[in-house]
Design a protein around this motif. Structure first.
Motif, PDB file in Angstrom:
ATOM      1  N   ALA A 202     -12.185  18.460 -23.940  1.00 24.47           N
ATOM      2  CA  ALA A 202     -11.005  17.614 -24.157  1.00 24.47           C
ATOM      3  C   ALA A 202     -11.220  16.219 -23.596  1.00 24.47           C
ATOM      4  N   MET A 203     -11.744  16.131 -22.371  1.00 24.24           N
ATOM      5  CA  MET A 203     -11.946  14.822 -21.750  1.00 24.24           C
ATOM      6  C   MET A 203     -12.981  13.992 -22.506  1.00 24.24           C
ATOM      7  N   ASP A 204     -13.921  14.647 -23.148  1.00 30.15           N
ATOM      8  CA  ASP A 204     -14.918  13.924 -23.937  1.00 30.15           C
ATOM      9  C   ASP A 204     -14.279  13.207 -25.125  1.00 30.15           C
ATOM     10  N   GLN A 205     -13.079  13.648 -25.524  1.00 26.60           N
ATOM     11  CA  GLN A 205     -12.382  13.034 -26.650  1.00 26.60           C
ATOM     12  C   GLN A 205     -11.408  11.938 -26.214  1.00 26.60           C
ATOM     13  N   VAL A 206     -11.154  11.854 -24.918  1.00 24.75           N
ATOM     14  CA  VAL A 206     -10.175  10.886 -24.415  1.00 24.75           C
ATOM     15  C   VAL A 206     -10.829   9.522 -24.251  1.00 24.75           C
ATOM     16  N   GLN A 207     -10.215   8.509 -24.820  1.00 26.81           N
ATOM     17  CA  GLN A 207     -10.673   7.145 -24.615  1.00 26.81           C
ATOM     18  C   GLN A 207     -10.023   6.628 -23.335  1.00 26.81           C
ATOM     19  N   VAL A 208     -10.810   6.521 -22.292  1.00 27.29           N
ATOM     20  CA  VAL A 208     -10.294   6.144 -20.982  1.00 27.29           C
ATOM     21  C   VAL A 208     -10.071   4.629 -20.928  1.00 27.29           C
ATOM     22  N   PRO A 209      -8.818   4.184 -20.742  1.00 27.07           N
ATOM     23  CA  PRO A 209      -8.555   2.747 -20.660  1.00 27.07           C
ATOM     24  C   PRO A 209      -9.255   2.120 -19.459  1.00 27.07           C
ATOM     25  N   LYS A 210      -9.562   0.845 -19.555  1.00 26.54           N
ATOM     26  CA  LYS A 210     -10.196   0.138 -18.457  1.00 26.54           C
ATOM     27  C   LYS A 210      -9.304   0.205 -17.219  1.00 26.54           C
ATOM     28  N   GLY A 211      -9.897   0.582 -16.104  1.00 26.29           N
ATOM     29  CA  GLY A 211      -9.152   0.682 -14.857  1.00 26.29           C
ATOM     30  C   GLY A 211      -8.491   2.025 -14.635  1.00 26.29           C
ATOM     31  N   SER A 212      -8.481   2.900 -15.657  1.00 22.87           N
ATOM     32  CA  SER A 212      -7.819   4.195 -15.537  1.00 22.87           C
ATOM     33  C   SER A 212      -8.556   5.108 -14.579  1.00 22.87           C
ATOM     34  N   LEU A 213      -7.796   5.910 -13.857  1.00 24.64           N
ATOM     35  CA  LEU A 213      -8.373   6.874 -12.933  1.00 24.64           C
ATOM     36  C   LEU A 213      -8.760   8.176 -13.631  1.00 24.64           C
ATOM     37  N   LEU A 214      -8.561   8.227 -14.949  1.00 29.79           N
ATOM     38  CA  LEU A 214      -8.993   9.403 -15.704  1.00 29.79           C
ATOM     39  C   LEU A 214     -10.503   9.561 -15.659  1.00 29.79           C
ATOM     40  N   GLY A 215     -11.201   8.510 -15.282  1.00 29.08           N
ATOM     41  CA  GLY A 215     -12.650   8.558 -15.246  1.00 29.08           C
ATOM     42  C   GLY A 215     -13.238   9.185 -13.999  1.00 29.08           C
TER      43      GLY A 215
ATOM     44  N   MET B  74       0.856  -1.187   0.000  1.00 25.29           N
ATOM     45  CA  MET B  74       0.000   0.000   0.000  1.00 25.29           C
ATOM     46  C   MET B  74       0.891   1.235   0.000  1.00 25.29           C
ATOM     47  N   VAL B  75       0.531   2.242  -0.816  1.00 16.12           N
ATOM     48  CA  VAL B  75       1.327   3.465  -0.883  1.00 16.12           C
ATOM     49  C   VAL B  75       0.414   4.679  -0.980  1.00 16.12           C
ATOM     50  N   GLU B  76       0.854   5.774  -0.385  1.00 12.52           N
ATOM     51  CA  GLU B  76       0.186   7.055  -0.616  1.00 12.52           C
ATOM     52  C   GLU B  76       0.560   7.497  -2.021  1.00 12.52           C
ATOM     53  N   ALA B  77      -0.426   7.921  -2.825  1.00 10.04           N
ATOM     54  CA  ALA B  77      -0.143   8.208  -4.232  1.00 10.04           C
ATOM     55  C   ALA B  77      -1.054   9.290  -4.784  1.00 10.04           C
ATOM     56  N   TRP B  78      -0.525  10.069  -5.732  1.00 13.60           N
ATOM     57  CA  TRP B  78      -1.372  10.908  -6.557  1.00 13.60           C
ATOM     58  C   TRP B  78      -2.067   9.991  -7.543  1.00 13.60           C
ATOM     59  N   ASP B  79      -3.322  10.267  -7.811  1.00 16.07           N
ATOM     60  CA  ASP B  79      -4.123   9.352  -8.625  1.00 16.07           C
ATOM     61  C   ASP B  79      -3.489   9.042  -9.977  1.00 16.07           C
ATOM     62  N   GLY B  80      -2.937  10.052 -10.650  1.00 13.68           N
ATOM     63  CA  GLY B  80      -2.380   9.837 -11.981  1.00 13.68           C
ATOM     64  C   GLY B  80      -1.165   8.937 -12.008  1.00 13.68           C
ATOM     65  N   TRP B  81      -0.537   8.762 -10.858  1.00 17.68           N
ATOM     66  CA  TRP B  81       0.662   7.917 -10.807  1.00 17.68           C
ATOM     67  C   TRP B  81       0.390   6.542 -10.220  1.00 17.68           C
ATOM     68  N   CYS B  82      -0.850   6.233  -9.967  1.00 17.88           N
ATOM     69  CA  CYS B  82      -1.204   4.891  -9.487  1.00 17.88           C
ATOM     70  C   CYS B  82      -1.451   4.019 -10.725  1.00 17.88           C
ATOM     71  N   PRO B  83      -0.599   3.033 -11.015  1.00 14.53           N
ATOM     72  CA  PRO B  83      -0.668   2.273 -12.273  1.00 14.53           C
ATOM     73  C   PRO B  83      -1.768   1.222 -12.273  1.00 14.53           C
ATOM     74  N   THR B  84      -2.987   1.671 -12.486  1.00  7.30           N
ATOM     75  CA  THR B  84      -4.146   0.791 -12.353  1.00  7.30           C
ATOM     76  C   THR B  84      -4.599   0.150 -13.664  1.00  7.30           C
ATOM     77  N   THR B  85      -3.986   0.496 -14.782  1.00  6.50           N
ATOM     78  CA  THR B  85      -4.546   0.077 -16.069  1.00  6.50           C
ATOM     79  C   THR B  85      -4.107  -1.306 -16.527  1.00  6.50           C
ATOM     80  N   ASP B  86      -3.061  -1.878 -15.933  1.00  5.93           N
ATOM     81  CA  ASP B  86      -2.596  -3.212 -16.324  1.00  5.93           C
ATOM     82  C   ASP B  86      -3.289  -4.252 -15.449  1.00  5.93           C
ATOM     83  N   PRO B  87      -4.209  -5.026 -16.016  1.00  6.47           N
ATOM     84  CA  PRO B  87      -4.955  -5.991 -15.198  1.00  6.47           C
ATOM     85  C   PRO B  87      -4.072  -7.058 -14.561  1.00  6.47           C
TER      86      PRO B  87
END
Length: 374
Positions: A329-342, A255-268
């Protein structure tokens, strides 16, 4: 998707102190006026029909935070005479550059929200002229309600996000739900937890766990926060602002304290997840500001307007994995599964914005030094 790794935060020991000293170097104090107060500077009369070919643009920004080809694209699009990019590694470095006295030569600066607030309180920023930035309409309505600058009077948000716990869902015996899960980790996670070193983010888990504001200046609350952090230290793997994701991937950390964008959640295959603890968290924002000393203010506004074009602004989300406060801009981004961009803007606004505390920021610098000292 290309993932650029860089450090946008201040070094652990110098952050808030550097901010307070930097603004003091301008010849004034940094009062704790309400965030989002009226601009300290008087707006110049700008010409919406100015000949931009007679103007140039000088920008200071974090390395990797904008496309490498940005100068060429801006020069071609806006027809300005020249575009120069200067890099800063930290907010502190940017503040030193911008507050050294006289004309810094910078037209547009990228700094975090509380630093934009500090610059404005010293009268160093040109108020934003909305009529010169029609693409402001692309912003989410929530992006105009940021506590350090309500109404975007002197800054325009570029990226935003929050902080939480990033964890290995396949290795933890119980998913974390509270900041106490890293402050007082269970036996199975002992010495398999990391926290950040940058002082306002080092303090954040303990402040929220104790139900304090992330902007508290109260000595008794800061003392209790320090006590909780000191007691947590023997149970940590270490302090880490940059490689915590790698430690999770290897299993060295659970477990780590993290900024959301740097938490690597997209690789299942990695089984990495992110949670904002039940006690709440922050809302961090990186902004674009125009310096009062700029001799190219029309071009500077045109540059910000260009960045807010959805085709341009989406680059940040797609390449550095940080959400942008630009709905178009965000409406054009294809958010990968698991990404915190959502994560939705309304969810982000549940977080508490970190604001400039002026000289009181040194309390956090002192606490950070004392907590992290060997």
């Amino acid at each position: 998707m290309v993932r650029t790794r860089f450090t946008r935060r201040l070094p652990a020991v110098a952050a808030a102190a550097g901010l307070a000293l930097a603004v003091a170097a301008c010849g004034g104090q940094s009062p704790n006026s309400p965030a989002g107060s009226a601009p300290a500077a008087t707006a110049d009369q700008l010409n919406p029909n100015a000949d931009l070919s007679k103007q140039s643009i000088s920008i200071t920004v974090w390395d990797g935070y904008t496309p490498k080809e940005l100068p060429e694209k801006v020069k071609e699009k806006l027809k300005v005479s020249d575009v120069k990019i200067a890099l800063h590694a930290t907010n502190e470095e940017a503040m030193t550059k911008l507050t050294a006295g006289g004309d810094s030569g910078i037209d547009v600066a990228f700094v975090s929200g509380q630093y934009a607030q500090a610059l404005n309180e010293q009268g160093l920023l040109e108020p934003i002229h909305p009529e010169l930035i029609p693409n402001l309409s692309n912003l989410y309505p929530e992006a105009t309600q940021l506590s350090y600058d309500k109404g975007n009077k002197y800054s325009v948000p570029y990226t935003w996000g929050t902080t939480g716990i990033c964890y290995r869902s396949d290795l933890v015996k119980q998913a974390p739900t509270s900041w106490y899960d890293i402050l007082k980790p269970p036996a199975w996670a002992d010495k398999k937890v990391t926290m950040m070193t940058t002082e306002r983010w080092l303090a954040l888990p303990a402040l929220k766990a104790l139900n304090y504001s992330v902007n508290t200046e109260k000595d008794d609350e800061i003392a209790k926060t320090k006590e909780l952090l000191v007691n947590a230290k023997p149970h940590l793997l270490g302090y880490d602002d940059t490689t915590f994701g790698d430690k999770l991937k290897s299993g060295e950390a659970l477990m780590v304290e993290a900024w959301d964008g740097w938490c690597p959640t997209t690789d299942p295959k990695q089984n990495i997840k992110f949670v904002v603890p039940k006690e709440g968290s922050d809302l961090w924002v990186d902004t674009m500001v125009i310096m009062k000393s700029s001799k190219n203010k029309e071009a500077a506004h045109a540059f910000i307007n260009y960045i807010l074009d959805p085709e341009i602004h989406r680059w940040a989300a797609e390449n550095i994995n940080y959400k942008v406060p630009n709905k178009a801009a965000m409406d054009q981004v294809q958010v990968p599964k698991g990404s915190l961009l959502g994560i939705k803007p309304a969810e982000l606004l549940n977080g508490e914005s970190i604001i400039d505390l002026g000289q009181a920021s040194t309390k956090y610098s002192r606490m950070s030094q004392e907590v992290t000292a060997n």
